[in-house]
Design a protein around this motif. Structure first.
Motif, short mmCIF file in Angstrom:
data_model
loop_
_atom_site.label_atom_id
_atom_site.label_comp_id
_atom_site.label_asym_id
_atom_site.label_seq_id
_atom_site.Cartn_x
_atom_site.Cartn_y
_atom_site.Cartn_z
N LEU A 100 0.84 -1.10 0.07
CA LEU A 100 -0.10 -0.04 -0.06
C LEU A 100 0.80 1.29 0.00
O LEU A 100 0.44 2.23 -0.79
N ARG A 101 2.09 1.19 0.50
CA ARG A 101 2.74 2.36 0.82
C ARG A 101 3.55 2.59 -0.63
O ARG A 101 3.65 3.77 -0.79
N GLN A 102 3.72 1.49 -1.27
CA GLN A 102 4.47 1.74 -2.77
C GLN A 102 3.39 2.38 -3.63
O GLN A 102 3.70 2.80 -4.66
N LEU A 103 1.96 2.30 -3.21
CA LEU A 103 0.99 3.02 -4.13
C LEU A 103 0.73 4.35 -3.60
O LEU A 103 -0.63 4.81 -3.70
N THR A 104 1.39 4.84 -2.70
CA THR A 104 0.92 6.18 -2.15
C THR A 104 0.94 7.31 -3.10
O THR A 104 1.38 7.39 -4.19
N VAL A 105 0.00 8.00 -2.92
CA VAL A 105 -0.51 9.18 -3.99
C VAL A 105 -0.04 10.41 -3.29
O VAL A 105 -0.34 10.80 -2.18
N ARG A 106 0.52 11.06 -4.39
CA ARG A 106 1.28 12.22 -3.88
C ARG A 106 0.74 13.44 -4.77
O ARG A 106 0.69 13.36 -6.10
N ALA A 107 0.43 14.62 -4.27
CA ALA A 107 0.05 15.86 -5.15
C ALA A 107 0.02 17.00 -4.08
O ALA A 107 -0.03 16.97 -3.20
N SER A 108 0.07 18.12 -4.70
CA SER A 108 0.12 19.59 -4.23
C SER A 108 -1.29 19.93 -3.40
O SER A 108 -2.10 19.36 -3.89
N LYS A 109 -0.97 20.59 -2.29
CA LYS A 109 -2.00 21.10 -1.73
C LYS A 109 -3.15 22.05 -2.61
O LYS A 109 -4.21 21.79 -2.45
N SER A 110 -2.44 22.79 -3.34
CA SER A 110 -3.38 23.37 -4.46
C SER A 110 -4.19 22.42 -5.30
O SER A 110 -5.45 22.72 -5.76
N SER A 111 -3.47 21.42 -5.46
CA SER A 111 -4.19 20.62 -6.44
C SER A 111 -5.44 19.86 -5.78
O SER A 111 -6.56 19.80 -6.48
N PHE A 112 -5.04 19.57 -4.25
CA PHE A 112 -6.35 18.78 -3.84
C PHE A 112 -7.38 20.13 -3.25
O PHE A 112 -8.68 19.63 -3.91
N ALA A 123 6.09 18.46 8.07
CA ALA A 123 5.77 19.69 8.48
C ALA A 123 6.05 20.92 7.56
O ALA A 123 7.03 21.13 7.21
N GLY A 124 4.96 21.82 7.22
CA GLY A 124 5.09 22.77 6.31
C GLY A 124 5.20 22.39 4.86
O GLY A 124 5.47 23.22 4.09
N SER A 125 5.10 21.29 4.68
CA SER A 125 5.27 20.72 3.24
C SER A 125 3.91 21.29 2.27
O SER A 125 3.05 21.36 2.83
N ASP A 126 4.33 21.52 1.07
CA ASP A 126 3.02 21.71 0.32
C ASP A 126 2.46 20.46 -0.73
O ASP A 126 1.65 20.65 -1.24
N THR A 127 3.22 19.45 -0.28
CA THR A 127 2.81 18.12 -0.81
C THR A 127 1.94 17.14 0.11
O THR A 127 2.13 17.08 1.23
N ILE A 128 0.83 16.85 -0.30
CA ILE A 128 -0.08 16.03 0.57
C ILE A 128 0.28 14.41 0.06
O ILE A 128 0.36 14.14 -1.24
N VAL A 129 0.43 13.64 0.86
CA VAL A 129 0.41 12.05 0.37
C VAL A 129 -0.70 11.23 0.96
O VAL A 129 -1.21 11.52 2.21
N ALA A 130 -1.15 10.55 0.34
CA ALA A 130 -2.19 9.70 0.66
C ALA A 130 -1.95 8.28 0.60
O ALA A 130 -1.69 7.87 -0.72
N VAL A 131 -1.97 7.43 1.58
CA VAL A 131 -1.75 5.96 1.55
C VAL A 131 -3.03 5.33 1.48
O VAL A 131 -3.87 5.50 2.18
N PRO A 132 -3.25 4.39 0.38
CA PRO A 132 -4.54 3.94 0.19
C PRO A 132 -4.86 2.92 1.17
O PRO A 132 -3.94 2.24 1.82
N SER A 133 -6.00 2.13 1.02
CA SER A 133 -6.27 0.98 2.02
C SER A 133 -7.15 -0.07 1.00
O SER A 133 -7.78 0.38 -0.22
N LEU A 134 -7.15 -1.15 1.29
CA LEU A 134 -7.87 -2.32 0.33
C LEU A 134 -9.29 -1.99 0.48
O LEU A 134 -10.03 -2.20 -0.51
N LEU A 135 -10.08 -1.71 1.67
CA LEU A 135 -11.34 -1.16 1.64
C LEU A 135 -11.63 -0.15 0.64
O LEU A 135 -12.77 0.08 -0.06
N GLY A 136 -10.89 0.94 0.59
CA GLY A 136 -11.14 2.34 -0.37
C GLY A 136 -10.92 1.77 -1.80
O GLY A 136 -11.71 2.41 -2.40
N ALA A 137 -10.04 0.69 -2.12
CA ALA A 137 -10.07 0.48 -3.52
C ALA A 137 -11.22 -0.39 -3.98
O ALA A 137 -11.77 -0.13 -5.02
N ILE A 138 -11.80 -1.15 -2.83
CA ILE A 138 -13.06 -2.09 -3.21
C ILE A 138 -14.47 -1.08 -3.30
O ILE A 138 -14.96 -1.20 -4.29
#
Length: 270
Positions: free
Chosen positions: A159-171, A206-221
């Motif tokens: 799951l951590r290898q499938l982490t999604v990264r994007a900027s705060k402004s993108s979100f 802390a203070g980064s402009d990048t958001i990371v989201a680690v998925p879950s199996l339930l979220g994918a289902i």
């Protein structure tokens, strides 16, 4: 596939006779089960009926896309699940949230009540939580081309290898929020974590402009069901949709095309 004659369901507590594509969509998927539920819906408001019919229209649209995968007969969904889907979805007026319910309804193909679990998860989400969930998992489309090995059911390391990264402004832009400090952002993040639809979502540091989201199996289902993927493996959501179109017997809902996605996504371990 022949059209079905829709009975007058007013005796179940639904106001007036159902008509149109929305009514057909609901009856096609839940018709026999609605009869088993009985007069338990009480006095419905026009608001709830309109919501239910809008979801029914979405169900009908998906039915047409998958018309070669069934015989057109109404589904024998478990009455307990049918009652929950109708009761909960009729309160939802957000278009994307309604699409999620349409996916749950179309996806039920047996008489088990197991789908009640997924129905409850989606029912408890807010519109902002649904949109954030959608943004994160939509980012995986086509990712097999660059990252093939990890699977959603491969445990924490995968799951951590499938982490999604994007900027705060993108979100914030995709969520149509004025700023990252919006209460809607906090509610969306905490809601998805609490529901188990993501493992983690936070700034990369802390203070980064990048958001990371680690998925879950339930979220994918949930995403797989919401988009009505007929490919059984959950990792189908990482496929290129154009490629899936060329494979007989595989389809998915086209509704993401009208919803903004994350603009600067990177997928991979941090």
């Amino acid at each position: 596939m022949g059209e079905l004659e829709i009975p007058d369901l007013a005796d179940l507590g639904l106001p007036g006779a159902l008509a149109g594509a929305g009514a057909l969509g609901i009856y096609w998927t839940l018709g026999p089960s609605i009869k088993a539920v009985g007069n338990s819906f009480g006095q419905w408001t026009e608001y709830r009926m309109n919501n239910l019919l809008r979801i029914g229209e979405k169900v009908s649209a998906r039915r047409e896309l998958q018309s070669d995968l069934d015989d057109g007969s109404p589904r024998a969904v478990h009455p307990r699940l049918a009652a929950a889907l109708i009761e909960n979805s009729s309160w939802v007026d957000d278009d994307l949230h309604q699409e999620y319910f349409a996916g749950l309804i179309v996806g039920e193909k047996n008489e088990s009540d197991d789908g009640l679990f997924y129905s409850r998860v989606v029912s408890e989400l807010t519109a902002s939580q649904v949109r954030l969930h959608f943004l994160i998992y939509r980012a995986y489309e086509g990712s097999f081309a660059t990252i093939q090995a990890p699977r959603f059911n491969g445990g924490d390391a995968a799951l951590r290898q499938l982490t999604v990264r994007a900027s705060k402004s993108s979100f914030t832009g995709a969520l149509q929020l004025r700023s990252f400090d919006s209460p809607s952002w906090a509610a969306a993040v905490h809601g998805l974590v609490r529901a188990g639809l993501v493992t983690e979502i936070a700034p990369i540091s802390a203070g980064s402009d990048t958001i990371v989201a680690v998925p879950s199996l339930l979220g994918a289902i949930i995403y797989h069901r919401a988009l009505s993927y007929t490919t059984e493996g959950i990792d189908a959501i990482r496929s290129d949709r154009a490629q899936l179109e060329r494979i007989d017997g595989h389809s998915y809902a086209p509704f993401p095309d009208g919803v903004a996605g994350l603009a600067d996504v990177v997928i991979g371990a941090v």
